[in-house]
Motif scaffolding. Structure first.
Motif, mmCIF file in Angstrom:
data_model
loop_
_atom_site.group_PDB
_atom_site.id
_atom_site.type_symbol
_atom_site.label_atom_id
_atom_site.label_comp_id
_atom_site.label_asym_id
_atom_site.label_seq_id
_atom_site.Cartn_x
_atom_site.Cartn_y
_atom_site.Cartn_z
ATOM 1 N N PRO A 36 0.812 -1.248 0.116
ATOM 2 C CA PRO A 36 0.047 0.079 0.031
ATOM 3 C C PRO A 36 0.952 1.201 -0.103
ATOM 4 O O PRO A 36 2.006 1.152 0.591
ATOM 5 C CB PRO A 36 -0.790 -0.187 1.348
ATOM 6 N N LEU A 37 0.424 2.163 -0.692
ATOM 7 C CA LEU A 37 1.079 3.596 -0.738
ATOM 8 C C LEU A 37 0.598 4.523 0.308
ATOM 9 O O LEU A 37 -0.216 5.456 0.029
ATOM 10 C CB LEU A 37 1.009 4.222 -2.208
ATOM 11 N N GLU A 38 1.000 4.487 1.547
ATOM 12 C CA GLU A 38 0.687 5.284 2.747
ATOM 13 C C GLU A 38 1.058 6.534 2.208
ATOM 14 O O GLU A 38 2.137 6.989 1.883
ATOM 15 C CB GLU A 38 1.224 4.963 4.183
ATOM 16 N N GLY A 39 0.202 7.613 2.136
ATOM 17 C CA GLY A 39 0.663 9.089 1.821
ATOM 18 C C GLY A 39 0.308 9.505 0.433
ATOM 19 O O GLY A 39 0.480 10.545 0.132
ATOM 20 N N GLY A 40 -0.277 8.443 -0.326
ATOM 21 C CA GLY A 40 -0.471 8.589 -1.731
ATOM 22 C C GLY A 40 -1.669 9.680 -1.832
ATOM 23 O O GLY A 40 -2.722 9.638 -0.997
ATOM 24 N N THR A 41 -1.545 10.800 -2.643
ATOM 25 C CA THR A 41 -2.606 11.561 -2.822
ATOM 26 C C THR A 41 -3.655 11.422 -3.843
ATOM 27 O O THR A 41 -3.121 10.873 -5.053
ATOM 28 C CB THR A 41 -2.134 13.219 -3.090
ATOM 29 N N VAL A 42 -4.884 11.615 -3.774
ATOM 30 C CA VAL A 42 -5.908 11.234 -4.833
ATOM 31 C C VAL A 42 -6.808 12.445 -5.089
ATOM 32 O O VAL A 42 -7.207 13.120 -4.106
ATOM 33 C CB VAL A 42 -6.883 9.942 -4.427
ATOM 34 N N LEU A 43 -6.590 12.974 -6.226
ATOM 35 C CA LEU A 43 -7.388 14.241 -6.571
ATOM 36 C C LEU A 43 -8.486 13.824 -7.689
ATOM 37 O O LEU A 43 -8.028 13.239 -8.641
ATOM 38 C CB LEU A 43 -6.426 15.269 -6.961
ATOM 39 N N LEU A 44 -9.497 14.861 -7.615
ATOM 40 C CA LEU A 44 -10.683 14.625 -8.630
ATOM 41 C C LEU A 44 -10.444 15.948 -9.430
ATOM 42 O O LEU A 44 -10.514 17.230 -8.795
ATOM 43 C CB LEU A 44 -12.052 14.567 -7.956
ATOM 44 N N ARG A 45 -10.583 15.909 -10.808
ATOM 45 C CA ARG A 45 -10.251 16.915 -11.640
ATOM 46 C C ARG A 45 -11.881 16.841 -12.547
ATOM 47 O O ARG A 45 -12.136 15.739 -12.938
ATOM 48 C CB ARG A 45 -9.552 17.038 -12.583
ATOM 49 N N PRO A 46 -12.617 17.674 -12.789
ATOM 50 C CA PRO A 46 -12.356 19.151 -12.461
ATOM 51 C C PRO A 46 -12.765 19.197 -10.867
ATOM 52 O O PRO A 46 -13.621 18.407 -10.495
ATOM 53 C CB PRO A 46 -13.277 19.833 -13.263
ATOM 54 N N ARG A 68 -18.926 12.882 -13.714
ATOM 55 C CA ARG A 68 -17.549 12.153 -14.291
ATOM 56 C C ARG A 68 -16.320 12.833 -13.975
ATOM 57 O O ARG A 68 -16.418 14.107 -14.204
ATOM 58 C CB ARG A 68 -17.835 12.224 -15.793
ATOM 59 N N TYR A 69 -15.366 12.047 -13.499
ATOM 60 C CA TYR A 69 -14.239 12.759 -13.133
ATOM 61 C C TYR A 69 -12.847 12.000 -13.752
ATOM 62 O O TYR A 69 -12.778 11.133 -14.020
ATOM 63 C CB TYR A 69 -14.185 12.815 -11.638
ATOM 64 N N GLU A 70 -11.663 12.890 -13.520
ATOM 65 C CA GLU A 70 -10.665 12.403 -14.117
ATOM 66 C C GLU A 70 -9.830 12.366 -12.691
ATOM 67 O O GLU A 70 -9.789 13.148 -11.765
ATOM 68 C CB GLU A 70 -9.625 13.449 -14.813
ATOM 69 N N VAL A 71 -9.248 11.082 -12.272
ATOM 70 C CA VAL A 71 -8.736 10.854 -11.198
ATOM 71 C C VAL A 71 -7.392 10.824 -10.990
ATOM 72 O O VAL A 71 -6.694 10.056 -11.950
ATOM 73 C CB VAL A 71 -9.300 9.442 -10.519
ATOM 74 N N GLU A 72 -6.827 11.552 -10.514
ATOM 75 C CA GLU A 72 -5.137 11.612 -10.387
ATOM 76 C C GLU A 72 -4.692 11.103 -9.092
ATOM 77 O O GLU A 72 -4.884 11.671 -8.060
ATOM 78 C CB GLU A 72 -4.763 12.911 -10.712
ATOM 79 N N VAL A 73 -3.641 10.206 -9.228
ATOM 80 C CA VAL A 73 -3.104 9.574 -8.057
ATOM 81 C C VAL A 73 -1.521 9.854 -8.006
ATOM 82 O O VAL A 73 -0.788 9.632 -9.242
ATOM 83 C CB VAL A 73 -3.189 7.833 -8.027
ATOM 84 N N ALA A 74 -1.015 10.615 -7.152
ATOM 85 C CA ALA A 74 0.490 10.794 -7.051
ATOM 86 C C ALA A 74 0.951 10.236 -6.008
ATOM 87 O O ALA A 74 0.410 10.245 -4.690
ATOM 88 C CB ALA A 74 0.495 12.373 -7.291
#
Length: 92
Positions: A36-46, A68-74
């Motif tokens: 698991p990636l503890e601390g990974g950020t998940v953002l929804l765009r727009p 509907r969203y674009e989901v960005e994981v970093a």
């Protein structure tokens, strides 16, 4: 070299029957190690909604409007992953 990461989106859970918003839940993990990636950020765009994964790689984003969203994981040291056209539907 970049590490790869994957995430799973679980079915959104409705907060209240009369509000057109949902809870988006999922998990992020390292594709190579499976950890698991503890601390990974998940953002929804727009928009500006997002969350941070816990020690199990699980995240929860509340009050997500239907759409509907674009989901960005970093994650630091990993390549950013973007999943397009993720639906958030009412009653699911």
């Amino acid at each position: 070299m970049y590490k790869w990461m994957f995430f799973a989106l679980l079915c959104p859970v409705m907060l209240l029957a009369q509000q057109p918003s949902q809870v988006l839940r999922g998990q992020v993990w390292d594709a190579v190690t499976g950890r698991p990636l503890e601390g990974g950020t998940v953002l929804l765009r727009p928009g500006s909604l997002g969350g941070v994964a816990n020690e199990g790689g699980r995240f929860r984003i509340a009050q997500v409007p239907v759409g509907r969203y674009e989901v960005e994981v970093a994650f630091l040291g990993c390549e950013t992953l973007v999943q397009s056209e993720v639906p958030v539907e009412s009653g699911r």
